[in-house]
Design an enzyme around this catalytic site. Structure first.
Site, PDB file in Angstrom:
ATOM      1  N   ALA A 165      -7.263  -1.755 -11.466  1.00 55.67           N
ATOM      2  CA  ALA A 165      -7.239  -2.317 -10.112  1.00 55.67           C
ATOM      3  C   ALA A 165      -7.213  -1.215  -9.064  1.00 55.67           C
ATOM      4  O   ALA A 165      -8.027  -1.187  -8.131  1.00 55.67           O
ATOM      5  CB  ALA A 165      -6.044  -3.251  -9.955  1.00 55.67           C
ATOM      6  N   TYR A 166      -6.290  -0.301  -9.207  1.00 56.87           N
ATOM      7  CA  TYR A 166      -6.128   0.787  -8.232  1.00 56.87           C
ATOM      8  C   TYR A 166      -7.310   1.754  -8.281  1.00 56.87           C
ATOM      9  O   TYR A 166      -7.893   2.101  -7.253  1.00 56.87           O
ATOM     10  CB  TYR A 166      -4.825   1.517  -8.531  1.00 56.87           C
ATOM     11  CG  TYR A 166      -4.507   2.663  -7.600  1.00 56.87           C
ATOM     12  CD1 TYR A 166      -3.957   2.427  -6.344  1.00 56.87           C
ATOM     13  CD2 TYR A 166      -4.734   3.978  -7.982  1.00 56.87           C
ATOM     14  CE1 TYR A 166      -3.648   3.477  -5.495  1.00 56.87           C
ATOM     15  CE2 TYR A 166      -4.429   5.036  -7.141  1.00 56.87           C
ATOM     16  CZ  TYR A 166      -3.891   4.783  -5.900  1.00 56.87           C
ATOM     17  OH  TYR A 166      -3.590   5.834  -5.061  1.00 56.87           O
ATOM     18  N   GLY A 167      -7.665   2.189  -9.485  1.00 59.48           N
ATOM     19  CA  GLY A 167      -8.703   3.213  -9.626  1.00 59.48           C
ATOM     20  C   GLY A 167     -10.090   2.752  -9.228  1.00 59.48           C
ATOM     21  O   GLY A 167     -10.836   3.484  -8.576  1.00 59.48           O
TER      22      GLY A 167
END
Length: 253
Positions: A155-157
């Site tokens: 999600a973040y990357g």
């Protein structure tokens, strides 16, 4: 072309960590700073510190995913200080680590809304003003998490890599208007990094030892001056770039 001390900047996520460091660094150089964040108390504290230093600024609560509120913030900056010259899209919601197969839709949505969508909201809100004055600086924030594909950080990357794509495309389209768009990938001692160090001290020590400088960067002393360069007149031909500020930590052996 405006000098740095003549500029007005919006810094998102300015209540702590890198965002606060950037806000203080710019204010010390004469920039009028609009500090934004989802919680009002921390950004008010940042602005209070700026005013104690003799600077000027304004605290405005804002969730970058709230498009209408973002446009209000930008308009208020222009109405209060006469222009908007710099957008620093530092704010980002942190979501739990999960493998790809277990990544929850809600976490994907939260990461992307606060990151690439929120950054786009600020960019689009500021664009008409920057286009009219034929000068502007957009500074987005990415992460080695996405660049190197760290497991458990879908999600973040993926959101951070999308931000790099947004930055490159906007730099190509907006260069004709004197708007430079760049993205910083920091390696800093953020509040999240400190919390991780407290929870996993041995792993933290290992990562610090792997860094060629044997430390993580300080938000105000190490990361923010690079942002100040990107916000200033000397970067007028520097655009579309991913600027890694991590003490050479990301250089592969």
């Amino acid at each position: 072309m405006k000098q740095l001390n003549e500029k007005v900047a919006i810094v998102t996520g300015a209540g702590q960590g890198i965002g606060k460091g950037i806000a203080l660094c710019l204010a010390k150089r004469g920039v009028k700073v609009i500090a934004t964040g989802r919680r009002l108390e921390p950004i008010e504290a940042t602005i209070a510190e700026i005013k104690e230093l003799g600077g000027d600024g304004l605290a405005m609560s804002c969730d970058s995913a709230d498009r209408e509120r973002v446009f209000e913030v930008v308009k208020t900056a222009v109405d209060t200080f006469g222009s908007i010259d710099v957008i620093v899209n530092n704010g980002q919601a942190i979501v739990p680590s999960q493998p790809v197969e277990d990544t929850e839709y809600e976490n994907m949505l939260k990461a992307w809304q606060s990151g690439v969508i929120g950054s786009l909201n600020y960019m689009q809100a500021a664009f008409p003003y920057m286009k009219e004055q034929h000068e502007g600086r957009i500074i987005n924030f990415a992460s080695a998490t996405g660049m190197f594909g760290i497991a458990g950080q879908l999600a973040y990357g993926s959101n951070k890599e999308a931000l790099r794509g947004l930055t490159k495309i906007a730099s190509k389209e907006w260069g004709q208007y004197g708007i430079c768009v760049n993205i910083v990938l920091p390696g800093a001692e953020s509040p999240a990094a400190k919390a991780w160090a407290e929870k996993f001290p041995e792993e933290y020590a290992k990562q610090v030892n792997l860094n060629p400088m044997k430390r993580f960067g300080d938000p105000e002393a190490d990361i923010a001056p690079v942002v100040a360069f990107l916000a200033g007149p000397d970067s007028c031909y520097f655009s579309g770039q991913s600027v890694i500020v991590d003490g050479a930590n990301s250089i592969m052996p």
